[in-house]
Design an enzyme around this catalytic site. Structure first.
Site, PDB file in Angstrom:
ATOM      1  N   GLU A  48      -0.862  40.527   0.869  1.00  0.00           N
ATOM      2  CA  GLU A  48      -2.302  40.399   1.109  1.00  0.00           C
ATOM      3  C   GLU A  48      -3.026  41.064  -0.058  1.00  0.00           C
ATOM      4  O   GLU A  48      -2.410  41.805  -0.826  1.00  0.00           O
ATOM      5  CB  GLU A  48      -2.673  41.080   2.435  1.00  0.00           C
ATOM      6  CG  GLU A  48      -1.957  40.443   3.623  1.00  0.00           C
ATOM      7  CD  GLU A  48      -2.266  41.140   4.950  1.00  0.00           C
ATOM      8  OE1 GLU A  48      -3.049  42.133   4.932  1.00  0.00           O
ATOM      9  OE2 GLU A  48      -1.731  40.690   5.970  1.00  0.00           O
ATOM     10  N   GLY A  56      -4.882  43.505  -0.087  1.00  0.00           N
ATOM     11  CA  GLY A  56      -4.864  44.964   0.033  1.00  0.00           C
ATOM     12  C   GLY A  56      -3.487  45.582  -0.048  1.00  0.00           C
ATOM     13  O   GLY A  56      -3.351  46.791  -0.171  1.00  0.00           O
ATOM     14  N   GLY A  59       0.821  44.821  -1.290  1.00  0.00           N
ATOM     15  CA  GLY A  59       1.931  43.993  -1.771  1.00  0.00           C
ATOM     16  C   GLY A  59       3.240  44.704  -1.523  1.00  0.00           C
ATOM     17  O   GLY A  59       3.988  44.381  -0.597  1.00  0.00           O
ATOM     18  N   SER A  60       3.491  45.739  -2.301  1.00  0.00           N
ATOM     19  CA  SER A  60       4.730  46.482  -2.133  1.00  0.00           C
ATOM     20  C   SER A  60       4.814  47.136  -0.758  1.00  0.00           C
ATOM     21  O   SER A  60       5.866  47.137  -0.120  1.00  0.00           O
ATOM     22  CB  SER A  60       4.845  47.576  -3.204  1.00  0.00           C
ATOM     23  OG  SER A  60       4.817  47.005  -4.483  1.00  0.00           O
ATOM     24  N   ILE A  70       1.174  33.067  -2.285  1.00  0.00           N
ATOM     25  CA  ILE A  70       2.286  32.376  -1.615  1.00  0.00           C
ATOM     26  C   ILE A  70       2.861  31.324  -2.548  1.00  0.00           C
ATOM     27  O   ILE A  70       2.183  30.357  -2.897  1.00  0.00           O
ATOM     28  CB  ILE A  70       1.806  31.705  -0.319  1.00  0.00           C
ATOM     29  CG1 ILE A  70       1.122  32.724   0.579  1.00  0.00           C
ATOM     30  CG2 ILE A  70       2.966  31.023   0.391  1.00  0.00           C
ATOM     31  CD1 ILE A  70       0.285  32.102   1.668  1.00  0.00           C
ATOM     32  N   THR A  71       4.085  31.544  -2.944  1.00  0.00           N
ATOM     33  CA  THR A  71       4.757  30.570  -3.811  1.00  0.00           C
ATOM     34  C   THR A  71       4.913  29.251  -3.064  1.00  0.00           C
ATOM     35  O   THR A  71       5.453  29.221  -1.961  1.00  0.00           O
ATOM     36  CB  THR A  71       6.139  31.099  -4.245  1.00  0.00           C
ATOM     37  OG1 THR A  71       5.944  32.292  -5.013  1.00  0.00           O
ATOM     38  CG2 THR A  71       6.900  30.083  -5.071  1.00  0.00           C
ATOM     39  N   ARG A  98      17.081  38.138  -2.898  1.00  0.00           N
ATOM     40  CA  ARG A  98      17.021  38.933  -4.134  1.00  0.00           C
ATOM     41  C   ARG A  98      18.119  38.580  -5.135  1.00  0.00           C
ATOM     42  O   ARG A  98      17.848  38.484  -6.337  1.00  0.00           O
ATOM     43  CB  ARG A  98      17.034  40.429  -3.803  1.00  0.00           C
ATOM     44  CG  ARG A  98      15.660  40.884  -3.399  1.00  0.00           C
ATOM     45  CD  ARG A  98      15.571  42.335  -2.985  1.00  0.00           C
ATOM     46  NE  ARG A  98      14.187  42.604  -2.620  1.00  0.00           N
ATOM     47  CZ  ARG A  98      13.800  43.475  -1.690  1.00  0.00           C
ATOM     48  NH1 ARG A  98      14.695  44.167  -1.025  1.00  0.00           N
ATOM     49  NH2 ARG A  98      12.521  43.637  -1.427  1.00  0.00           N
ATOM     50  N   GLU A 129       9.376  39.365  -4.853  1.00  0.00           N
ATOM     51  CA  GLU A 129      10.534  39.759  -4.020  1.00  0.00           C
ATOM     52  C   GLU A 129      10.851  41.248  -4.205  1.00  0.00           C
ATOM     53  O   GLU A 129      12.020  41.638  -4.235  1.00  0.00           O
ATOM     54  CB  GLU A 129      11.770  38.934  -4.399  1.00  0.00           C
ATOM     55  CG  GLU A 129      11.667  37.486  -4.034  1.00  0.00           C
ATOM     56  CD  GLU A 129      11.785  37.262  -2.551  1.00  0.00           C
ATOM     57  OE1 GLU A 129      12.892  37.416  -2.009  1.00  0.00           O
ATOM     58  OE2 GLU A 129      10.777  36.949  -1.920  1.00  0.00           O
ATOM     59  N   THR A 151       9.024  44.551  -6.482  1.00  0.00           N
ATOM     60  CA  THR A 151       8.947  44.872  -7.910  1.00  0.00           C
ATOM     61  C   THR A 151      10.200  45.647  -8.312  1.00  0.00           C
ATOM     62  O   THR A 151      10.953  46.115  -7.453  1.00  0.00           O
ATOM     63  CB  THR A 151       7.730  45.764  -8.209  1.00  0.00           C
ATOM     64  OG1 THR A 151       7.866  46.983  -7.474  1.00  0.00           O
ATOM     65  CG2 THR A 151       6.415  45.088  -7.832  1.00  0.00           C
TER      66      THR A 151
HETATM   67  C1  LIG Z   1       3.672  34.335  -9.061  1.00  0.00           C
HETATM   68  C2  LIG Z   1       3.790  35.135  -7.819  1.00  0.00           C
HETATM   69  C3  LIG Z   1       4.412  34.597  -6.715  1.00  0.00           C
HETATM   70  C4  LIG Z   1       4.502  35.327  -5.543  1.00  0.00           C
HETATM   71  N1  LIG Z   1       5.043  34.753  -4.418  1.00  0.00           N
HETATM   72  C5  LIG Z   1       4.974  35.419  -3.244  1.00  0.00           C
HETATM   73  C6  LIG Z   1       5.349  34.780  -2.018  1.00  0.00           C
HETATM   74  O1  LIG Z   1       5.816  33.647  -2.014  1.00  0.00           O
HETATM   75  N2  LIG Z   1       5.175  35.450  -0.851  1.00  0.00           N
HETATM   76  C7  LIG Z   1       4.659  36.709  -0.834  1.00  0.00           C
HETATM   77  O2  LIG Z   1       4.522  37.268   0.255  1.00  0.00           O
HETATM   78  N3  LIG Z   1       4.308  37.350  -1.964  1.00  0.00           N
HETATM   79  C8  LIG Z   1       4.445  36.728  -3.168  1.00  0.00           C
HETATM   80  N4  LIG Z   1       4.040  37.339  -4.312  1.00  0.00           N
HETATM   81  C9  LIG Z   1       3.549  38.701  -4.239  1.00  0.00           C
HETATM   82  C10 LIG Z   1       4.515  39.718  -4.790  1.00  0.00           C
HETATM   83  O3  LIG Z   1       5.602  39.869  -3.918  1.00  0.00           O
HETATM   84  C11 LIG Z   1       3.720  41.025  -4.965  1.00  0.00           C
HETATM   85  O4  LIG Z   1       2.825  40.816  -6.038  1.00  0.00           O
HETATM   86  C12 LIG Z   1       4.619  42.177  -5.250  1.00  0.00           C
HETATM   87  O5  LIG Z   1       5.376  42.505  -4.105  1.00  0.00           O
HETATM   88  C13 LIG Z   1       3.844  43.429  -5.680  1.00  0.00           C
HETATM   89  O6  LIG Z   1       2.749  43.665  -4.857  1.00  0.00           O
HETATM   90  P1  LIG Z   1       1.313  43.917  -5.486  1.00  0.00           P
HETATM   91  O7  LIG Z   1       1.053  42.820  -6.451  1.00  0.00           O
HETATM   92  O8  LIG Z   1       0.357  44.110  -4.410  1.00  0.00           O
HETATM   93  O9  LIG Z   1       1.498  45.241  -6.321  1.00  0.00           O
HETATM   94  P2  LIG Z   1       1.354  46.744  -5.751  1.00  0.00           P
HETATM   95  O10 LIG Z   1       2.126  46.881  -4.508  1.00  0.00           O
HETATM   96  O11 LIG Z   1      -0.077  47.092  -5.734  1.00  0.00           O
HETATM   97  O12 LIG Z   1       2.101  47.540  -6.898  1.00  0.00           O
HETATM   98  C14 LIG Z   1       1.475  47.905  -8.152  1.00  0.00           C
HETATM   99  C15 LIG Z   1       2.463  48.737  -8.943  1.00  0.00           C
HETATM  100  O13 LIG Z   1       2.801  49.930  -8.212  1.00  0.00           O
HETATM  101  C16 LIG Z   1       4.195  50.027  -8.050  1.00  0.00           C
HETATM  102  N5  LIG Z   1       4.484  50.642  -6.759  1.00  0.00           N
HETATM  103  C17 LIG Z   1       4.018  50.322  -5.539  1.00  0.00           C
HETATM  104  N6  LIG Z   1       4.530  51.112  -4.584  1.00  0.00           N
HETATM  105  C18 LIG Z   1       5.363  51.971  -5.205  1.00  0.00           C
HETATM  106  C19 LIG Z   1       6.210  53.033  -4.769  1.00  0.00           C
HETATM  107  N7  LIG Z   1       6.314  53.393  -3.497  1.00  0.00           N
HETATM  108  N8  LIG Z   1       6.925  53.684  -5.700  1.00  0.00           N
HETATM  109  C20 LIG Z   1       6.843  53.362  -7.012  1.00  0.00           C
HETATM  110  N9  LIG Z   1       6.069  52.378  -7.487  1.00  0.00           N
HETATM  111  C21 LIG Z   1       5.338  51.681  -6.586  1.00  0.00           C
HETATM  112  C22 LIG Z   1       4.695  48.606  -8.134  1.00  0.00           C
HETATM  113  O14 LIG Z   1       6.036  48.567  -8.533  1.00  0.00           O
HETATM  114  C23 LIG Z   1       3.768  48.014  -9.181  1.00  0.00           C
HETATM  115  O15 LIG Z   1       4.273  48.319 -10.464  1.00  0.00           O
HETATM  116  C24 LIG Z   1       3.996  36.641  -5.505  1.00  0.00           C
HETATM  117  C25 LIG Z   1       3.426  37.194  -6.641  1.00  0.00           C
HETATM  118  C26 LIG Z   1       3.302  36.468  -7.785  1.00  0.00           C
HETATM  119  C27 LIG Z   1       2.655  37.084  -8.980  1.00  0.00           C
END
Ligand SMILES: Cc1cc2nc3c(=O)[nH]c(=O)nc-3n(C[C@H](O)[C@H](O)[C@H](O)COP(=O)(O)OP(=O)(O)OC[C@H]3O[C@@H](n4cnc5c(N)ncnc54)[C@H](O)[C@@H]3O)c2cc1C
Ligand SMILES: Cc1cc2nc3c(=O)[nH]c(=O)nc-3n(C[C@H](O)[C@H](O)[C@H](O)COP(=O)(O)OP(=O)(O)OC[C@H]3O[C@@H](n4cnc5c(N)ncnc54)[C@H](O)[C@@H]3O)c2cc1C
Lengths: 364, 399
Positions: free
Chosen positions: B123, B125, B127-128, B153-154, B253, B376, B378
């Site tokens: 969402e 708000g 991701g990770s 969403i891919t 993964r 999947e 980071t």
């Molecule tokens: C092209 C593309 C396709 C995608 N497809 C899908 C999909 O099909 N379905 C889906 O649900 N999502 C999908 N995603 C989303 C993707 O899974 C998320 O972008 C990813 O999980 C990271 O979340 P975020 O972008 O919110 O980054 P954030 O969670 O905001 O992270 C930002 C940075 O902080 C780091 N970080 C966060 N938490 C921690 C921690 N606890 N410790 C250390 N470092 C941390 C991260 O590694 C990253 O470097 C897709 C994204 C892209 C770009």
């Protein structure tokens, strides 16, 4: 079909060697490092496993089992996990026995192989490394020239393990720009074994410089006789052996640092709860596993009789780097305590640093 | 027995995939990179025909399937993600759905027109931190009512707007229950209240659509919940059901790692071919001090590739043996994401003006490869998982 599970027999060997390493090597290794002496009973106990004689054919009094670099790598990892110096000492006779089994002439085999099948540890060694920064195993400074019925060897070698005790040395020299091996008996004229070396690490392993001044060996002592030996292959055996040992050393350091990080508190919580530390440990675990799997693949290829120069050399430089990084991180994770000799990590860092130098000092 | 020989069937699969990558994907790769939101219709038709005659989907369980995906991504990673199929949604359904659900939801992927599937966790708000999702699911009679907004969403658009596909949506049924309250639901194309709002413009893998899904009082049948509807709290705030759902990632993964390695190897092959044309041979086995900087770089790249490849193979193999592989899957994903990023970035640097030019695909691979270090989980999230596993720590002990 791809599989990552050791055979039942291999798993048994792993468990057995691990137990031996735990009970014997891990008990004495610090003392050995400080004193430079490995207790004879540890070496004798290891000899009883028959690591060397197992793959010597029955006609030469061995057990005659098929030789496998992969199984050898599994053993080497476990022994090096226990202690690198002792592991290299235990496996040192392989430096001569394996090339003989694989490439020796019938006469060479029947003359020398039974010596490796006795009840007591048989010290034999190989001399490859030369004291120069630009050492290249494929372009040695030590030379061999045919003169009458003898080969005449000239040059200097270093990092020759157990040279003082060995009564058989496999000396590598350049013959017409090609590296070949020569079986040199201790009594040979012109062979001089110098004082024991003082090294940064592997301090428990006795290594020596030696000099060859018009050292004469009979023509028949050229490894492989007329055909010579496939030195590239021997070098690959060494690359995989050392990589397996690097994995063993790194694994020891990783385990120790991991356990310490969970115990040690700073700022109110275990240091392992901080990502800086936890991520170092994760990376160490990943790199150790990756290197082990690469070792398995390269040895698997060697066991099939294929040329694995690319795999083995990529692996070796990867392993050299990996073991240094991992052992350094282990010291770092222990902080100031890592620097103190009460903990083993500084020893592992000193040993780990050596891998880039240890060409040809172990083979499986 | 430790063994690395591929079966003749696996060899054949790889060879066929390589041929397809060369003949079908490479020639159109640049076009669909430059025409971001256009659909490669012929490619889709061809892939669909192949799939229906028995080709696997995204969730290949075996070594052969993973290596096939690596080859396809050697051809083009963006196009690989456009190939019709149940995608990540299918993986989630296979891992957590009942037999009946698998039959009901996945049957469509073997008949009729091409279809796609997606998985919606992320969402705007969060991701990770998947536990922070805001999308809700409320039971109303015999229907779930979903509200929220899912991003990235891919294949979302192709799944919902361009085919009779589906998206597996993660939502919370009880915000106070944390992870235990999180459930996954199948939202099928054409369901009122579910609409695709936006398709992203991206750095790479441009052929693949990355979509936003709005759920506005979206009503789905009760039976579309995957896994157990129960919310059971246990000490660590997890439930067995949630753990199983997360196990989807254990299956996907290693596949992402295989994708990454395909792109990395494309770059490696490209640069080695270019060097060969200039008469530069890599001297494996020569001592390091005798190597040129280029040889050292290539060897480091190749060794990194190999290291990641072995980790990937092990994770896939374990999956095919039904062994728990969550540690190994994260190891493979973390390493492969890093390796593809390094290899492709280094390759662009090494090729100088040729590397940076859009005349060649190399710069594209650098852009494509990077995604593998992000989706999947980071690189950092996968390191976190590895660290927790090796330390035997809970998520509270290591954040
Ligand atoms: C092209 C593309 C396709 C995608 N497809 C899908 C999909 O099909 N379905 C889906 O649900 N999502 C999908 N995603 C989303 C993707 O899974 C998320 O972008 C990813 O999980 C990271 O979340 P975020 O972008 O919110 O980054 P954030 O969670 O905001 O992270 C930002 C940075 O902080 C780091 N970080 C966060 N938490 C921690 C921690 N606890 N410790 C250390 N470092 C941390 C991260 O590694 C990253 O470097 C897709 C994204 C892209 C770009
Ligand atoms: C040869 C030598 C001489 C010394 N001389 C002196 C001296 O003269 N006077 C003196 O007072 N001290 C001296 N010291 C002590 C030295 O300053 C400490 O060892 C050092 O500060 C580290 O502390 P520690 O060993 O307790 O490690 P710890 O504090 O236990 O740290 C262990 C590991 O955890 C990491 N870590 C700790 N906290 C965090 C955190 N919050 N986030 C991330 N990582 C963290 C550290 O970086 C380290 O890697 C000496 C040490 C040595 C080895």
């Amino acid at each position: 079909m791809v599989s990552f599970s050791p055979s039942e027999e291999q798993q048994m060997i792993i468990n057995m060697v691990k137990e031996f390493s735990t009970d014997h090597l891990r008990r004495v290794y610090r003392e050995c490092d400080e004193s430079g002496i490995i207790p004879a009973d540890v070496i004798d106990t290891a000899w009883e496993f028959g690591f060397i004689s197992t793959s010597i054919p029955e006609e030469f009094q061995g057990l005659g089992e098929a030789r496998s670099s992969l199984t050898g790598a599994l053993i080497a990892e476990e022994l090096a996990w226990g202690d690198l110096s002792i592991a290299m000492h235990i496996l040192c006779p392989s430096l001569v026995a394996i090339p003989l089994v694989e490439m020796g002439t019938d006469e060479q085999k029947s003359k020398y192989l039974p010596g490796f099948c006795g009840d007591r540890f048989k010290a034999a060694t190989a001399a490859l490394i030369e004291p120069r920064f630009d050492f290249d195993p494929a372009a040695l400074s030590t030379t061999a020239r045919l003169n009458g019925g003898d080969y005449v060897l000239n040059g200097e070698k270093c990092y020759v393990p157990l040279a003082a005790d060995a009564d058989l040395l496999l000396v590598y020299a350049s013959e017409n720009d090609c590296t070949q091996g020569f079986l040199v008996e201790k009594a040979a004229t012109g062979l001089e074994i110098m004082e024991r070396e003082k090294n940064m690490g592997i301090k428990a392993l006795a290594t020596y410089e030696l000099s060859l001044k018009d050292c004469r060996v009979p023509k028949g002592n050229r490894l492989g006789g007329e055909d010579g030996c496939d030195f590239g292959r021997i070098l690959n055996y060494s690359r995989v052996a050392l990589s397996a040992m690097a994995v063993g050393v790194a694994r020891g350091a990783f385990e120790y640092a991991r356990d310490y990080a969970k115990e040690r508190s700073a700022f109110g919580e275990p240091i392992a709860s901080r990502q800086t530390i936890a991520f170092m440990l994760a990376e160490m675990a990943i790199e150790i596993d990756a290197t082990r799997l690469m070792t398995w693949e390269a040895t698997w290829k060697l066991d099939r009789g294929e040329d694995a120069t690319k795999e083995a050399s990529l692996l070796k430089s990867y392993a050299d780097e990996m073991v240094l990084t991992v052992t350094d991180r282990a010291v770092q994770i222990l902080g100031g305590h890592g620097y103190i000799r009460d903990h083993p990590v500084e020893l592992w860092l000193r040993n780990g640093r050596g891998f880039a130098t240890f060409n040809g000092m172990a083979i499986v | 027995m430790i063994e690395f020989e591929l079966t003749p069937e696996e060899e054949a699969t790889i060879a066929a995939a390589h041929k397809e990558a060369e003949e079908l994907l490479r020639p159109i790769a640049r076009y669909y990179d430059e025409h971001e939101h256009e659909s490669p219709k012929d490619f889709i038709e061809q892939q669909w025909a192949q799939q229906r005659s028995g080709g696997g989907g995204m969730l290949g369980l075996g070594v052969g399937a993973a290596l096939r995906i690596e080859e396809t991504c050697w051809g083009d990673a963006g196009l690989m993600l456009v190939a019709p199929g149940s995608g990540l949604g299918g993986a989630a359904i296979l891992m957590t759905g009942t037999q009946e659900q698998q039959q009901r939801f996945l049957k469509r992927y073997s008949e009729g027109e091409p279809k796609w599937g997606g998985m919606a966790m992320t969402e705007s708000g969060c991701g990770s931190d998947t536990s922070a999702i805001q999308t809700t699911a409320v039971l109303d009679g015999d229907e779930w009512v979903l509200n929220g907004e899912k991003i990235f969403i891919t294949g979302g658009q192709r799944a919902m707007d361009e085919s009779d596909g589906l998206v597996v949506v993660w939502a919370t049924v009880d915000k106070t229950a944390g992870r235990a309250g999180m459930k996954s639901f199948v939202v099928e194309a054409g369901t009122p209240g579910a609409r695709i709002e936006k398709v992203e413009n991206k750095l790479g893998i441009r052929a693949s659509d990355t979509a936003t899904l709005i759920l506005d009082n979206c009503r789905i049948p009760y039976e579309n919940i995957l896994g157990s509807p129960e919310v059971r709290k246990v000490d660590s705030g997890q439930t067995a059901g949630f753990k199983r759902a997360m196990a989807t990632f254990d299956a996907t993964r290693p596949i992402i790692a295989a994708m990454a390695l395909g792109v990395g190897r494309a770059a490696l092959d490209f640069i080695k071919e270019a060097l060969e044309k200039e008469g530069i041979q890599i001297r494996y086995g020569a001592p390091r001090h005798k190597l040129t900087a280029i040889e050292r770089d290539i060897m480091d790249m190749e060794a990194g590739y190999k290291a990641a490849h072995m980790l990937m193979l092990r994770a896939v193999w374990m999956m095919s043996q039904f062994q728990a592989n969550s540690l190994e899957a994260s190891m493979a994903k973390a390493k492969a994401g890093l390796v593809v990023t390094r290899i492709t970035q280094k390759a662009v640097e090494m090729m100088g003006p040729l590397g940076y030019s859009r005349k060649y695909l190399l710069e594209k691979w650098m852009r494509d490869g990077k995604i593998n270090d992000i989706f999947e989980g980071t690189g950092q999230i996968n390191m976190l998982i590895v660290a927790r596993r090796v330390l035997d720590y809970t998520r509270d002990q290591l954040k």
